[in-house]
Write a protein that holds these residues in place. Structure first.
Motif, PDB file in Angstrom:
ATOM      1  N   LEU A 133       0.829  -1.198   0.000  1.00 30.56           N
ATOM      2  CA  LEU A 133       0.000   0.000   0.000  1.00 30.56           C
ATOM      3  C   LEU A 133       0.869   1.256   0.000  1.00 30.56           C
ATOM      4  O   LEU A 133       0.575   2.230  -0.696  1.00 30.56           O
ATOM      5  CB  LEU A 133      -0.929  -0.007   1.222  1.00 30.56           C
ATOM      6  N   TRP A 134       1.931   1.226   0.791  1.00 26.10           N
ATOM      7  CA  TRP A 134       2.813   2.393   0.869  1.00 26.10           C
ATOM      8  C   TRP A 134       3.462   2.671  -0.480  1.00 26.10           C
ATOM      9  O   TRP A 134       3.483   3.812  -0.957  1.00 26.10           O
ATOM     10  CB  TRP A 134       3.868   2.173   1.943  1.00 26.10           C
ATOM     11  N   PHE A 135       4.010   1.643  -1.120  1.00 24.02           N
ATOM     12  CA  PHE A 135       4.688   1.859  -2.396  1.00 24.02           C
ATOM     13  C   PHE A 135       3.693   2.225  -3.493  1.00 24.02           C
ATOM     14  O   PHE A 135       4.060   2.900  -4.467  1.00 24.02           O
ATOM     15  CB  PHE A 135       5.484   0.617  -2.778  1.00 24.02           C
ATOM     16  N   MET A 136       2.436   1.813  -3.359  1.00 20.84           N
ATOM     17  CA  MET A 136       1.419   2.238  -4.304  1.00 20.84           C
ATOM     18  C   MET A 136       1.165   3.740  -4.174  1.00 20.84           C
ATOM     19  O   MET A 136       1.060   4.455  -5.179  1.00 20.84           O
ATOM     20  CB  MET A 136       0.124   1.460  -4.059  1.00 20.84           C
ATOM     21  N   VAL A 137       1.087   4.227  -2.935  1.00 15.99           N
ATOM     22  CA  VAL A 137       0.909   5.660  -2.711  1.00 15.99           C
ATOM     23  C   VAL A 137       2.126   6.428  -3.195  1.00 15.99           C
ATOM     24  O   VAL A 137       1.993   7.476  -3.849  1.00 15.99           O
ATOM     25  CB  VAL A 137       0.638   5.935  -1.213  1.00 15.99           C
ATOM     26  N   VAL A 138       3.301   5.927  -2.898  1.00 13.69           N
ATOM     27  CA  VAL A 138       4.529   6.592  -3.344  1.00 13.69           C
ATOM     28  C   VAL A 138       4.580   6.656  -4.866  1.00 13.69           C
ATOM     29  O   VAL A 138       4.934   7.691  -5.456  1.00 13.69           O
ATOM     30  CB  VAL A 138       5.762   5.856  -2.786  1.00 13.69           C
ATOM     31  N   GLY A 139       4.196   5.558  -5.530  1.00  9.31           N
ATOM     32  CA  GLY A 139       4.203   5.551  -6.990  1.00  9.31           C
ATOM     33  C   GLY A 139       3.221   6.545  -7.586  1.00  9.31           C
ATOM     34  O   GLY A 139       3.479   7.128  -8.643  1.00  9.31           O
ATOM     35  N   SER A 140       2.093   6.774  -6.898  1.00  6.21           N
ATOM     36  CA  SER A 140       1.101   7.712  -7.414  1.00  6.21           C
ATOM     37  C   SER A 140       1.539   9.165  -7.279  1.00  6.21           C
ATOM     38  O   SER A 140       0.973  10.044  -7.930  1.00  6.21           O
ATOM     39  CB  SER A 140      -0.230   7.518  -6.686  1.00  6.21           C
ATOM     40  N   LEU A 141       2.532   9.433  -6.429  1.00  2.00           N
ATOM     41  CA  LEU A 141       3.010  10.794  -6.206  1.00  2.00           C
ATOM     42  C   LEU A 141       4.185  11.172  -7.103  1.00  2.00           C
ATOM     43  O   LEU A 141       4.718  12.272  -6.976  1.00  2.00           O
ATOM     44  CB  LEU A 141       3.407  10.975  -4.736  1.00  2.00           C
ATOM     45  N   ARG A 142       4.565  10.281  -7.992  1.00  2.00           N
ATOM     46  CA  ARG A 142       5.635  10.609  -8.930  1.00  2.00           C
ATOM     47  C   ARG A 142       5.076  11.438 -10.079  1.00  2.00           C
ATOM     48  O   ARG A 142       3.863  11.455 -10.327  1.00  2.00           O
ATOM     49  CB  ARG A 142       6.282   9.328  -9.467  1.00  2.00           C
ATOM     50  N   PRO A 143       5.910  12.162 -10.818  1.00  2.00           N
ATOM     51  CA  PRO A 143       5.427  12.954 -11.961  1.00  2.00           C
ATOM     52  C   PRO A 143       4.748  12.070 -12.993  1.00  2.00           C
ATOM     53  O   PRO A 143       5.195  10.950 -13.255  1.00  2.00           O
ATOM     54  CB  PRO A 143       6.705  13.601 -12.510  1.00  2.00           C
ATOM     55  N   THR A 144       3.655  12.564 -13.570  1.00  2.18           N
ATOM     56  CA  THR A 144       2.921  11.781 -14.553  1.00  2.18           C
ATOM     57  C   THR A 144       3.795  11.491 -15.769  1.00  2.18           C
ATOM     58  O   THR A 144       4.588  12.320 -16.206  1.00  2.18           O
ATOM     59  CB  THR A 144       1.666  12.536 -15.011  1.00  2.18           C
ATOM     60  N   GLY A 145       3.641  10.274 -16.280  1.00  2.00           N
ATOM     61  CA  GLY A 145       4.438   9.843 -17.418  1.00  2.00           C
ATOM     62  C   GLY A 145       5.759   9.232 -17.043  1.00  2.00           C
ATOM     63  O   GLY A 145       6.449   8.681 -17.913  1.00  2.00           O
ATOM     64  N   ALA A 146       6.142   9.313 -15.772  1.00  2.00           N
ATOM     65  CA  ALA A 146       7.431   8.763 -15.351  1.00  2.00           C
ATOM     66  C   ALA A 146       7.352   7.240 -15.306  1.00  2.00           C
ATOM     67  O   ALA A 146       6.335   6.675 -14.912  1.00  2.00           O
ATOM     68  CB  ALA A 146       7.822   9.309 -13.981  1.00  2.00           C
ATOM     69  N   PRO A 147       8.422   6.555 -15.707  1.00  2.00           N
ATOM     70  CA  PRO A 147       8.424   5.084 -15.652  1.00  2.00           C
ATOM     71  C   PRO A 147       8.584   4.615 -14.208  1.00  2.00           C
ATOM     72  O   PRO A 147       8.913   5.404 -13.315  1.00  2.00           O
ATOM     73  CB  PRO A 147       9.642   4.713 -16.499  1.00  2.00           C
ATOM     74  N   PRO A 148       8.346   3.337 -13.943  1.00  2.00           N
ATOM     75  CA  PRO A 148       8.561   2.818 -12.588  1.00  2.00           C
ATOM     76  C   PRO A 148      10.014   2.980 -12.169  1.00  2.00           C
ATOM     77  O   PRO A 148      10.928   2.918 -13.003  1.00  2.00           O
ATOM     78  CB  PRO A 148       8.177   1.335 -12.705  1.00  2.00           C
ATOM     79  N   PRO A 149      10.282   3.220 -10.910  1.00  2.00           N
ATOM     80  CA  PRO A 149      11.671   3.372 -10.452  1.00  2.00           C
ATOM     81  C   PRO A 149      12.439   2.069 -10.595  1.00  2.00           C
ATOM     82  O   PRO A 149      11.877   0.983 -10.447  1.00  2.00           O
ATOM     83  CB  PRO A 149      11.522   3.790  -8.984  1.00  2.00           C
ATOM     84  N   ARG A 150      13.723   2.174 -10.875  1.00  2.00           N
ATOM     85  CA  ARG A 150      14.557   0.987 -11.039  1.00  2.00           C
ATOM     86  C   ARG A 150      15.004   0.410  -9.712  1.00  2.00           C
ATOM     87  O   ARG A 150      15.420  -0.747  -9.642  1.00  2.00           O
ATOM     88  CB  ARG A 150      15.771   1.323 -11.898  1.00  2.00           C
ATOM     89  N   SER A 151      14.968   1.190  -8.670  1.00  2.00           N
ATOM     90  CA  SER A 151      15.355   0.731  -7.337  1.00  2.00           C
ATOM     91  C   SER A 151      14.229   1.047  -6.362  1.00  2.00           C
ATOM     92  O   SER A 151      13.249   1.712  -6.705  1.00  2.00           O
ATOM     93  CB  SER A 151      16.662   1.406  -6.891  1.00  2.00           C
ATOM     94  N   LEU A 152      14.392   0.554  -5.155  1.00  2.00           N
ATOM     95  CA  LEU A 152      13.382   0.765  -4.127  1.00  2.00           C
ATOM     96  C   LEU A 152      13.314   2.246  -3.766  1.00  2.00           C
ATOM     97  O   LEU A 152      14.317   2.853  -3.386  1.00  2.00           O
ATOM     98  CB  LEU A 152      13.723  -0.068  -2.890  1.00  2.00           C
ATOM     99  N   GLU A 153      12.129   2.825  -3.907  1.00  2.00           N
ATOM    100  CA  GLU A 153      11.950   4.250  -3.668  1.00  2.00           C
ATOM    101  C   GLU A 153      10.981   4.441  -2.506  1.00  2.00           C
ATOM    102  O   GLU A 153       9.797   4.156  -2.618  1.00  2.00           O
ATOM    103  CB  GLU A 153      11.416   4.942  -4.928  1.00  2.00           C
ATOM    104  N   TRP A 154      11.501   4.932  -1.386  1.00  2.00           N
ATOM    105  CA  TRP A 154      10.655   5.126  -0.210  1.00  2.00           C
ATOM    106  C   TRP A 154       9.809   6.384  -0.317  1.00  2.00           C
ATOM    107  O   TRP A 154       8.734   6.467   0.278  1.00  2.00           O
ATOM    108  CB  TRP A 154      11.526   5.196   1.044  1.00  2.00           C
ATOM    109  N   TRP A 155      10.306   7.382  -1.044  1.00  2.00           N
ATOM    110  CA  TRP A 155       9.563   8.622  -1.221  1.00  2.00           C
ATOM    111  C   TRP A 155      10.081   9.305  -2.483  1.00  2.00           C
ATOM    112  O   TRP A 155      11.290   9.367  -2.706  1.00  2.00           O
ATOM    113  CB  TRP A 155       9.733   9.544  -0.013  1.00  2.00           C
ATOM    114  N   PRO A 156       9.198   9.819  -3.355  1.00  2.00           N
ATOM    115  CA  PRO A 156       9.684  10.455  -4.592  1.00  2.00           C
ATOM    116  C   PRO A 156      10.458  11.722  -4.294  1.00  2.00           C
ATOM    117  O   PRO A 156      10.201  12.428  -3.317  1.00  2.00           O
ATOM    118  CB  PRO A 156       8.392  10.739  -5.362  1.00  2.00           C
ATOM    119  N   ALA A 157      11.412  12.010  -5.172  1.00  2.00           N
ATOM    120  CA  ALA A 157      12.248  13.201  -4.983  1.00  2.00           C
ATOM    121  C   ALA A 157      11.424  14.475  -5.082  1.00  2.00           C
ATOM    122  O   ALA A 157      11.670  15.442  -4.361  1.00  2.00           O
ATOM    123  CB  ALA A 157      13.376  13.206  -6.016  1.00  2.00           C
ATOM    124  N   ALA A 158      10.455  14.515  -5.991  1.00  2.00           N
ATOM    125  CA  ALA A 158       9.597  15.697  -6.149  1.00  2.00           C
ATOM    126  C   ALA A 158       8.138  15.236  -6.161  1.00  2.00           C
ATOM    127  O   ALA A 158       7.539  15.073  -7.236  1.00  2.00           O
ATOM    128  CB  ALA A 158       9.940  16.451  -7.431  1.00  2.00           C
TER     129      ALA A 158
END
Length: 277
Positions: free
Chosen positions: A23-48
């Motif tokens: 659930l956490w990584f789903m929320v984190v993924g939704s907060l990334r810039p639109t059109g961005a591909p999935p992160p290549r490594s584990l991302e706890w929080w998006p940079a922007a």
């Protein structure tokens, strides 16, 4: 003391983290810039972090109409599921030991039947009845308690009610429906909450039945809307995660609310506003 602390706090926390992490990584993924591909490594929080994906959802699909349709189906189906499952479970409780064993065996056999085995037959029945492209086929599972498991859950819970209570109520002249409503149901509130949460989750996330029976776009539910979102823009990962968050949030909120009611010393107190205890 240490073993008790580990068993009561640490282990449940670790188990909870296993389920909370997606659930956490789903929320984190939704907060990334639109059109961005999935992160290549584990991302706890998006940079922007940004909520742009959520603001784009209504531009692509009628999200509020789909959510309202799902809410309507759930509002009708969950009470019906609880009613049918509780009545069926109470009926099992009243059977003789041999009859109860045969009924439970039949329910276990039904659990083994794959849902796909009855899709064609059910569709033909609803087509002949003229109810395709209505919400009646979506409510049909509720009229059968959704799953034999929910009936078994109630049957097991009602099994804890002593025979002496049922016999005393009968001697007082109460009918079986009155006993079910005023004596049996109040004693199995945890089972009712569990059945309601499971029924809500099933009907809210039901994808196959709307796909089979609904043809009008203004009747589509949110699972179908999420599928259309995937077809419209399959490479926009943040947008898909935002749609998944919208689909998952109601189930999480219902679970947390049911847990609060279940763990409260006075279950009704959890439903009353503060200041009116």
């Amino acid at each position: 003391m240490r073993a008790r602390w580990l068993g009561r706090y640490l282990l449940p926390t670790l188990v909870a983290l296993v389920f909370v992490a997606p659930l956490w990584f789903m929320v984190v993924g939704s907060l990334r810039p639109t059109g961005a591909p999935p992160p290549r490594s584990l991302e706890w929080w998006p940079a922007a972090p940004t909520t742009a994906a959520y603001t784009r959802l209504p531009e692509l699909i009628p999200i509020f109409r789909y959510l309202a349709n799902s809410a309507l189906v759930v509002a009708l189906a969950v009470p019906l599921t609880v009613l049918v499952a509780s009545l069926s479970g109470f009926g099992l409780r009243l059977l003789s030991r041999g009859g109860r064993r045969r009924a439970l065996t039949g329910l276990l056999v039904l659990l083994l039947v794959p849902v796909t085995a009855v899709w064609a037959t059910r569709f033909e029945v609803f087509r002949l009845a003229g109810v395709v492209d209505t919400y009646l086929p979506l409510l049909a599972p509720a009229a059968l308690a959704v799953s034999p498991f929910l009936v078994l859950l109630y049957a097991w819970s009602f099994g804890g009610i002593p025979d002496s209570q049922l016999q005393a109520a009968r001697l007082e002249g109460a009918g079986w429906l009155t006993i079910w409503r005023r004596l049996a149901l109040p004693q199995v509130k945890p089972a009712t909450l569990a059945v309601a949460v499971l029924a809500f989750t099933f009907h809210w996330s039901n994808f196959i039945d709307p796909l089979l029976y609904l043809t009008s776009g203004d009747r589509y539910t949110w699972p179908l809307g999420l599928r259309f979102l995937l077809l419209l823009n399959p490479t926009d990962w943040p947008l898909l995660m935002a749609g998944s968050v919208v689909a998952t949030a109601p189930c999480v909120l219902v679970f947390l609310f049911a847990q609060r009611v279940l763990l409260a010393d006075d279950p009704l107190a959890a439903l009353r506003p503060k200041g009116r205890r």
